[in-house]
Design a protein around this motif. Structure first.
Motif, mmCIF file in Angstrom:
data_model
loop_
_atom_site.group_PDB
_atom_site.id
_atom_site.type_symbol
_atom_site.label_atom_id
_atom_site.label_comp_id
_atom_site.label_asym_id
_atom_site.label_seq_id
_atom_site.Cartn_x
_atom_site.Cartn_y
_atom_site.Cartn_z
ATOM 1 N N LEU A 100 0.832 -1.205 0.000
ATOM 2 C CA LEU A 100 0.000 0.000 0.000
ATOM 3 C C LEU A 100 0.865 1.253 0.000
ATOM 4 O O LEU A 100 0.570 2.225 -0.703
ATOM 5 C CB LEU A 100 -0.917 0.005 1.232
ATOM 6 C CG LEU A 100 -1.979 -1.094 1.320
ATOM 7 C CD1 LEU A 100 -2.807 -0.902 2.585
ATOM 8 C CD2 LEU A 100 -2.880 -1.090 0.101
ATOM 9 N N GLN A 168 -8.024 -1.671 -2.677
ATOM 10 C CA GLN A 168 -7.620 -0.653 -1.709
ATOM 11 C C GLN A 168 -6.730 0.420 -2.340
ATOM 12 O O GLN A 168 -6.921 1.608 -2.082
ATOM 13 C CB GLN A 168 -6.893 -1.309 -0.535
ATOM 14 C CG GLN A 168 -7.831 -2.031 0.421
ATOM 15 C CD GLN A 168 -7.096 -2.546 1.639
ATOM 16 O OE1 GLN A 168 -5.954 -2.985 1.545
ATOM 17 N NE2 GLN A 168 -7.740 -2.503 2.781
ATOM 18 N N TRP A 171 -8.761 2.758 -4.360
ATOM 19 C CA TRP A 171 -9.517 3.648 -3.469
ATOM 20 C C TRP A 171 -8.603 4.725 -2.899
ATOM 21 O O TRP A 171 -8.956 5.908 -2.851
ATOM 22 C CB TRP A 171 -10.140 2.810 -2.351
ATOM 23 C CG TRP A 171 -10.908 3.576 -1.324
ATOM 24 C CD1 TRP A 171 -11.985 4.383 -1.531
ATOM 25 C CD2 TRP A 171 -10.645 3.592 0.087
ATOM 26 N NE1 TRP A 171 -12.429 4.898 -0.330
ATOM 27 C CE2 TRP A 171 -11.617 4.424 0.677
ATOM 28 C CE3 TRP A 171 -9.707 2.967 0.899
ATOM 29 C CZ2 TRP A 171 -11.670 4.662 2.053
ATOM 30 C CZ3 TRP A 171 -9.761 3.197 2.263
ATOM 31 C CH2 TRP A 171 -10.728 4.037 2.833
ATOM 32 N N ARG A 182 -7.495 7.785 5.532
ATOM 33 C CA ARG A 182 -7.909 6.736 4.599
ATOM 34 C C ARG A 182 -6.863 5.622 4.540
ATOM 35 O O ARG A 182 -7.210 4.445 4.499
ATOM 36 C CB ARG A 182 -8.144 7.331 3.205
ATOM 37 C CG ARG A 182 -8.722 6.324 2.222
ATOM 38 C CD ARG A 182 -9.040 6.933 0.863
ATOM 39 N NE ARG A 182 -10.219 7.762 0.887
ATOM 40 C CZ ARG A 182 -11.015 7.982 -0.172
ATOM 41 N NH1 ARG A 182 -10.726 7.413 -1.342
ATOM 42 N NH2 ARG A 182 -12.057 8.750 -0.091
ATOM 43 N N ALA A 186 -7.321 1.685 5.520
ATOM 44 C CA ALA A 186 -6.984 0.602 4.596
ATOM 45 C C ALA A 186 -6.109 -0.440 5.278
ATOM 46 O O ALA A 186 -6.319 -1.651 5.120
ATOM 47 C CB ALA A 186 -6.279 1.165 3.365
ATOM 48 N N LEU A 190 -7.104 -4.347 6.010
ATOM 49 C CA LEU A 190 -6.245 -5.429 5.543
ATOM 50 C C LEU A 190 -5.899 -6.365 6.696
ATOM 51 O O LEU A 190 -5.885 -7.593 6.533
ATOM 52 C CB LEU A 190 -4.975 -4.842 4.926
ATOM 53 C CG LEU A 190 -4.060 -5.793 4.148
ATOM 54 C CD1 LEU A 190 -4.817 -6.524 3.043
ATOM 55 C CD2 LEU A 190 -2.882 -5.019 3.560
#
Length: 208
Positions: A100, A168, A171, A182, A186, A190
């Protein structure tokens, strides 16, 4: 033509392609796909536009090469993270969380998740989700056998995890670059997905 001459030409072609990808990567990250000129890229790299077309056919082909280069770069970083952690389950979790942050780095974000879906369509996700898929299935199979995670088909789990992290990052890519709330949400979501895979396993407390 001798073998040495052919090898030399092949090396030169490979170096030219690599320079074009490096130049294009900077341009796509800074200006976006639509605002990048092939003529400008060729000039900056010191090659003809014909050479550019020879290596990548068109602008979309060059963009796909850039996408693959960025994806490979992230994969190398994840491999180093994975190798540093001896516990396979913890390593797998860590890599998904790291993805991420690594994929949404400013010089990658626009290429991977803003322009790529528009330029390459579903091929974007085919490329990104294929990275490391085989080894991940193998690891999941071993974790199931050891009782570390629930007895679920490893290939199905791998597709599910990839689908979650891709959703994700898409997003997150829609949000402002500094949307920490945010990103935190996420990561928490997860964690919940990974915790669900250990529910009922004999090592649930250790894994979570």
């Amino acid at each position: 033509m001798s073998t040495i001459q052919r090898a030399t030409r092949a090396e030169a072609a490979e170096q030219t392609a690599a320079r074009l990808v490096a130049t294009a990567r900077r341009a796509f990250a800074e200006r976006g796909f639509a605002r990048v000129s092939l003529d400008a890229l060729a000039a900056e790299t010191g090659v003809t536009r014909g050479a550019l077309h020879h290596h990548f056919t068109n602008k979309s082909g060059l963009f796909e090469a850039v996408l693959r280069a960025v994806d490979a770069e992230i994969a190398q970083e994840l491999d180093r993270l994975y190798e540093a952690e001896k516990d396979r389950w913890k390593a797998l979790r860590s890599c998904f969380h790291a993805y991420l942050d690594l994929a949404l780095r400013p010089d990658r974000r626009r290429i991977l998740f803003r322009d790529a879906p528009a330029v390459l369509g579903t091929r974007t996700f085919e490329i990104l989700m294929a990275s490391g898929f085989g080894p991940m299935v193998s690891d999941l199979r071993g974790l199931v056998a050891e009782g570390r995670i629930r007895t679920i088909d490893p290939e199905a789990v791998a597709h599910a995890l990839n689908g979650v992290v891709m959703a994700q990052v898409m997003w997150l890519a829609e949000a402002e670059d500094n949307d920490g709330d945010r990103l935190a949400a996420a990561h928490a979501a997860l964690d919940a997905v990974f915790d669900g895979l250990t529910a009922g396993s004999q090592f649930h407390c250790e894994a979570s």
